[in-house]
Design a protein around this motif. Structure first.
Motif, PDB file in Angstrom:
ATOM      1  N   HIS A 112       1.167   3.968 -27.707  1.00 48.82           N
ATOM      2  CA  HIS A 112       0.348   2.896 -28.264  1.00 48.82           C
ATOM      3  C   HIS A 112       0.974   1.564 -27.849  1.00 48.82           C
ATOM      4  O   HIS A 112       2.111   1.278 -28.209  1.00 48.82           O
ATOM      5  CB  HIS A 112       0.278   2.967 -29.798  1.00 48.82           C
ATOM      6  CG  HIS A 112      -0.459   4.149 -30.316  1.00 48.82           C
ATOM      7  ND1 HIS A 112      -0.026   4.905 -31.389  1.00 48.82           N
ATOM      8  CD2 HIS A 112      -1.629   4.721 -29.918  1.00 48.82           C
ATOM      9  CE1 HIS A 112      -0.878   5.884 -31.609  1.00 48.82           C
ATOM     10  NE2 HIS A 112      -1.854   5.790 -30.738  1.00 48.82           N
ATOM     11  N   GLY A 113       0.203   0.754 -27.132  1.00 46.31           N
ATOM     12  CA  GLY A 113       0.729  -0.510 -26.632  1.00 46.31           C
ATOM     13  C   GLY A 113       0.650  -1.634 -27.636  1.00 46.31           C
ATOM     14  O   GLY A 113       0.200  -2.745 -27.301  1.00 46.31           O
ATOM     15  N   THR A 114       1.101  -1.410 -28.860  1.00 43.99           N
ATOM     16  CA  THR A 114       1.118  -2.476 -29.862  1.00 43.99           C
ATOM     17  C   THR A 114       2.230  -3.466 -29.524  1.00 43.99           C
ATOM     18  O   THR A 114       3.198  -3.120 -28.820  1.00 43.99           O
ATOM     19  CB  THR A 114       1.358  -1.901 -31.259  1.00 43.99           C
ATOM     20  OG1 THR A 114       2.679  -1.312 -31.294  1.00 43.99           O
ATOM     21  CG2 THR A 114       0.330  -0.840 -31.597  1.00 43.99           C
ATOM     22  N   PRO A 115       2.147  -4.694 -30.016  1.00 40.35           N
ATOM     23  CA  PRO A 115       3.206  -5.675 -29.725  1.00 40.35           C
ATOM     24  C   PRO A 115       4.589  -5.189 -30.152  1.00 40.35           C
ATOM     25  O   PRO A 115       5.571  -5.373 -29.428  1.00 40.35           O
ATOM     26  CB  PRO A 115       2.762  -6.910 -30.522  1.00 40.35           C
ATOM     27  CG  PRO A 115       1.281  -6.772 -30.638  1.00 40.35           C
ATOM     28  CD  PRO A 115       1.023  -5.304 -30.769  1.00 40.35           C
ATOM     29  N   GLN A 116       4.676  -4.575 -31.335  1.00 40.53           N
ATOM     30  CA  GLN A 116       5.987  -4.117 -31.797  1.00 40.53           C
ATOM     31  C   GLN A 116       6.502  -2.926 -30.976  1.00 40.53           C
ATOM     32  O   GLN A 116       7.703  -2.804 -30.727  1.00 40.53           O
ATOM     33  CB  GLN A 116       5.956  -3.757 -33.288  1.00 40.53           C
ATOM     34  CG  GLN A 116       4.893  -2.766 -33.697  1.00 40.53           C
ATOM     35  CD  GLN A 116       3.622  -3.447 -34.165  1.00 40.53           C
ATOM     36  OE1 GLN A 116       3.290  -4.549 -33.710  1.00 40.53           O
ATOM     37  NE2 GLN A 116       2.906  -2.803 -35.084  1.00 40.53           N
TER      38      GLN A 116
END
Length: 440
Positions: A322-326
């Motif tokens: 998952h390319g979330t910011p975190q």
């Protein structure tokens, strides 16, 4: 010094009087309430989503998990104020498969098999690491570009596999004799759902040392049949070294013994075995620490070669789901020289980033520094563990075949024929490269 046992007494000269027990109880209760309140606030904030969280699945448990948390995760959490929800499992492949099927995969995963990760990439479950990780920091055998040109993983931890361990008091001549005595090899094939992989390591390393990285790479990419004379020769050489199908008690013991316990007889009196063909991580086992375990390149000990033709290596590979910011921040952190250097300093593993090498004056055991140099040696070819690089179905069948072969080597032709049939199946994902210097 330990506190002196006993009841209350007169305060020693020059010390402050002890507080009353009632006051101590009051302070203790208040402190406990404050601690509970603080914990509740943390949980509440996370539940409300006010503190970003990234989920991470890996295979480290016990002491390795403790070192990983202290050296790598906690500095990240303090720096970025992002909570890492870590799950450690010895069956991370099975856990990940179930999570993906349920539609609840972790944000970041660490797996030992690039072949497995390549299959997830083909199914569009992985996010490319373009712009997050520089592949030149690790090399092609570690951060392998797939057919689409993207890199989907990088190594956080690496290990050397083409080595044989022996006690410090066992001399060169004694080691030379022990090589040809099956009873002197410490061998345990058990590893839960992945039992059999110690046998695959043997066969892979024999093939690599006897025939070189070009032949090894062809086989690991599915371009060399299992029934070829080179691959078949690696199986029969392993048979002769460890006595496959021989002494029933010894074979049964090897089949039932977990790989982590295989070295236990080396510290027994009388000594039950002398040599172990196993990766660099095994040096942390109590038995090898007890006998001050040393290592020798397998090429020199098993084949008497003047130099090592190539090293078989393995790694714990980081991938993004998952390319979330975190999650992207965690990827950058795990790939950084600082994070990799910090964990290397704990001697829980090795980093193959050249700029993550500890300074010459840093503390560390001689054996650990020596193995780290071999992993980073640019003059020598490094080839990734072939079974880990194979498609998961082939990898698992290979491991199962080594168990059957150890029990009864007479069925070798049938086993290899089945592996050829499986490897020729349509729809399998093979890696384009497994060695950093092998020709195509």
């Amino acid at each position: 010094m330990s506190a002196h046992a006993g009841g209350p007494g007169t305060a020693a000269p020059g010390t402050r009087p002890r507080p009353s027990r009632r006051l101590v109880r009051t302070v203790t209760v208040v402190a406990s309430c404050l601690a509970l309140l603080a914990a509740a606030v943390v949980v509440g904030v996370r539940a409300l989503g006010r503190e970003p969280t990234v989920t991470l699945l890996a295979n480290w448990t016990g002491e390795d998990e403790k070192n990983f948390r202290e050296a790598v995760i906690e500095p990240f959490e303090r720096k970025y104020h992002i909570h890492v929800d870590y799950q450690g499992s010895n069956a991370e492949s099975q856990v990940l498969g179930a999570d993906v099927e349920a539609g609840t995969p972790p944000d970041v995963v660490v797996l030992t098999g690039p072949g497995e990760l390549a299959e997830y990439a083909r199914q569009k479950h992985l996010v490319p690491l373009d712009g997050l990780v520089d592949r030149d920091d690790f090399g092609t055998s570690w951060a392998t570009p797939l057919a689409d040109g993207h890199v989907y993983w990088f190594p956080l931890k690496a290990d050397l596999k083409s080595i044989v361990w022996y006690p410090a008091d066992v001399g060169e001549q004694q080691r030379g004799r022990a090589v040809h005595d099956p009873a002197q090899w410490c061998l345990g094939m058990g590893s839960g759902a992945t039992s059999g992989w110690p046998g695959t390591d043997w066969i892979e390393d024999i093939l690599l040392q006897r025939y070189g990285p070009e032949v090894y790479a062809q086989w690991a990419r599915g371009a060399l049949p299992w029934r070829s004379k080179q691959v078949k020769g690696a199986w029969t050489t392993w048979r002769d070294l460890v006595g496959a199908g021989g002494d029933e008690d010894r074979v049964r013991r090897a089949l039932k013994t977990p790989y982590r316990s295989a070295s236990s007889p080396v510290a027994a009196t009388p000594r039950g075995c002398t040599l172990e063909h196993q990766a660099s991580f095994i040096r942390s086992r109590p038995a090898w620490q007890h006998v001050d375990g040393r290592y020798e390149p397998s090429a020199q000990l098993i084949f008497g070669a003047p130099t090592t033709r190539a090293w078989e290596v393995s790694g714990d590979l980081v991938a993004l789901l998952h390319g979330t910011p975190q999650a992207k921040k965690l990827i950058r952190h795990l790939a950084s020289a600082d994070a990799q250097r910090a964990w290397t300093a704990q001697e829980s593993g090795f980093s193959v980033r050249a700029d993550a090498e500890p300074a010459p004056g840093d503390a560390g055991s001689t054996w650990h520094r020596s193995l780290a140099r071999a992993l980073r040696d640019e003059r020598t070819t490094h080839c990734f563990d072939a079974s880990d690089a194979m498609p998961p179905a082939v990898r698992d069948a290979f491991a199962e075949a080594t168990i059957e072969f150890l029990a009864d080597p007479a069925h070798l032709d049938d086993l290899l024929r089945s592996l050829d049939t499986l490897s020729d199946s349509r729809g399998l994902t093979w890696l384009p490269s497994v060695c950093d210097r092998a020709s195509p």
